[in-house]
Design a protein around this motif. Structure first.
Motif, PDB file in Angstrom:
ATOM      1  N   VAL A  59      -2.971 144.204  91.268  1.00  0.00           N
ATOM      2  CA  VAL A  59      -3.385 143.031  90.220  1.00  0.00           C
ATOM      3  C   VAL A  59      -3.427 141.647  91.201  1.00  0.00           C
ATOM      4  O   VAL A  59      -4.384 141.044  90.891  1.00  0.00           O
ATOM      5  CB  VAL A  59      -2.236 143.182  89.294  1.00  0.00           C
ATOM      6  N   HIS A  60      -2.474 141.527  91.974  1.00  0.00           N
ATOM      7  CA  HIS A  60      -2.686 140.078  92.753  1.00  0.00           C
ATOM      8  C   HIS A  60      -4.128 140.043  93.460  1.00  0.00           C
ATOM      9  O   HIS A  60      -4.792 139.193  93.333  1.00  0.00           O
ATOM     10  CB  HIS A  60      -1.604 140.223  93.736  1.00  0.00           C
ATOM     11  N   GLU A  61      -4.265 141.239  94.084  1.00  0.00           N
ATOM     12  CA  GLU A  61      -5.344 141.312  94.919  1.00  0.00           C
ATOM     13  C   GLU A  61      -6.799 141.092  94.035  1.00  0.00           C
ATOM     14  O   GLU A  61      -7.660 140.324  94.463  1.00  0.00           O
ATOM     15  CB  GLU A  61      -5.587 142.390  95.672  1.00  0.00           C
ATOM     16  N   ALA A  62      -6.809 141.518  92.880  1.00  0.00           N
ATOM     17  CA  ALA A  62      -8.005 141.174  92.014  1.00  0.00           C
ATOM     18  C   ALA A  62      -8.117 140.047  91.600  1.00  0.00           C
ATOM     19  O   ALA A  62      -9.294 139.385  91.545  1.00  0.00           O
ATOM     20  CB  ALA A  62      -7.793 142.192  90.766  1.00  0.00           C
ATOM     21  N   TYR A  63      -7.151 139.184  91.371  1.00  0.00           N
ATOM     22  CA  TYR A  63      -6.989 137.706  90.933  1.00  0.00           C
ATOM     23  C   TYR A  63      -7.418 137.130  92.165  1.00  0.00           C
ATOM     24  O   TYR A  63      -8.218 136.374  92.110  1.00  0.00           O
ATOM     25  CB  TYR A  63      -5.686 137.550  90.541  1.00  0.00           C
ATOM     26  N   PHE A  64      -6.907 137.439  93.188  1.00  0.00           N
ATOM     27  CA  PHE A  64      -7.336 136.672  94.475  1.00  0.00           C
ATOM     28  C   PHE A  64      -8.926 136.861  94.960  1.00  0.00           C
ATOM     29  O   PHE A  64      -9.667 135.943  95.412  1.00  0.00           O
ATOM     30  CB  PHE A  64      -6.507 136.913  95.501  1.00  0.00           C
ATOM     31  N   ALA A  65      -9.304 138.063  94.605  1.00  0.00           N
ATOM     32  CA  ALA A  65     -10.636 138.295  94.994  1.00  0.00           C
ATOM     33  C   ALA A  65     -11.721 137.396  93.756  1.00  0.00           C
ATOM     34  O   ALA A  65     -12.829 137.172  94.384  1.00  0.00           O
ATOM     35  CB  ALA A  65     -10.881 139.810  94.459  1.00  0.00           C
TER      36      ALA A  65
END
Length: 103
Positions: A59-65
Motif C-alpha cells: 500500500v505504501h509503495e503504491a502511494y509512493f509510485a
C-alpha cells in the motif's frame, strides 16, 4: 526518524504543498487478506502489520509510485479502545511499533 529527514520534511512543509497518502484501510481490504491473516480478528487491520507486512508495504509503495511525499502508518486502530474491542489491547505497542517499522 533521523535529524536530516526531519529537517527535509520541515523544509518541504515550509516551501511547498506536501502530498500524503490516502485510504489505507480501503487499500488493505482490496488486497483481500484472509481470516488467517487477521489471526481470526476480521477487520483488525493493525494485525496485518505483523502477519502480512508485505500487504501493508505494498500500500505504501503504491502511494509512493503515484508521487506522494509521505505515508501514514497502519496504526489508526492501534489504541486501547479499538484493540479492546478485539480483546487484544495488550498488543497496542507491538502493533503500533510494527506499523511504524513497515512505513
Amino acid at each position: 526518524m533521523t535529524a536530516a529527514r526531519i529537517e527535509a520534511l520541515r523544509t518541504a512543509l515550509a516551501t511547498r504543498v506536501v502530498v500524503a497518502d490516502g485510504a489505507m484501510g480501503t487499500m488493505l481490504q482490496d488486497a483481500r487478506p484472509t481470516l488467517e491473516d487477521f489471526q481470526q480478528l476480521e477487520g483488525c487491520n493493525e494485525i496485518l502489520n505483523v502477519t502480512r507486512p508485505d500487504i501493508v508495504r505494498s500500500v505504501h509503495e503504491a502511494y509512493f509510485a503515484v508521487g506522494v511525499d509521505c505515508v501514514e502508518t497502519n496504526t489508526f486502530g492501534a489504541n486501547h479502545s479499538a484493540l479492546g474491542e478485539y480483546e487484544i489491547s495488550d498488543r497496542v505497542h507491538e502493533l503500533a511499533a510494527a506499523g511504524a517499522r513497515v512505513a
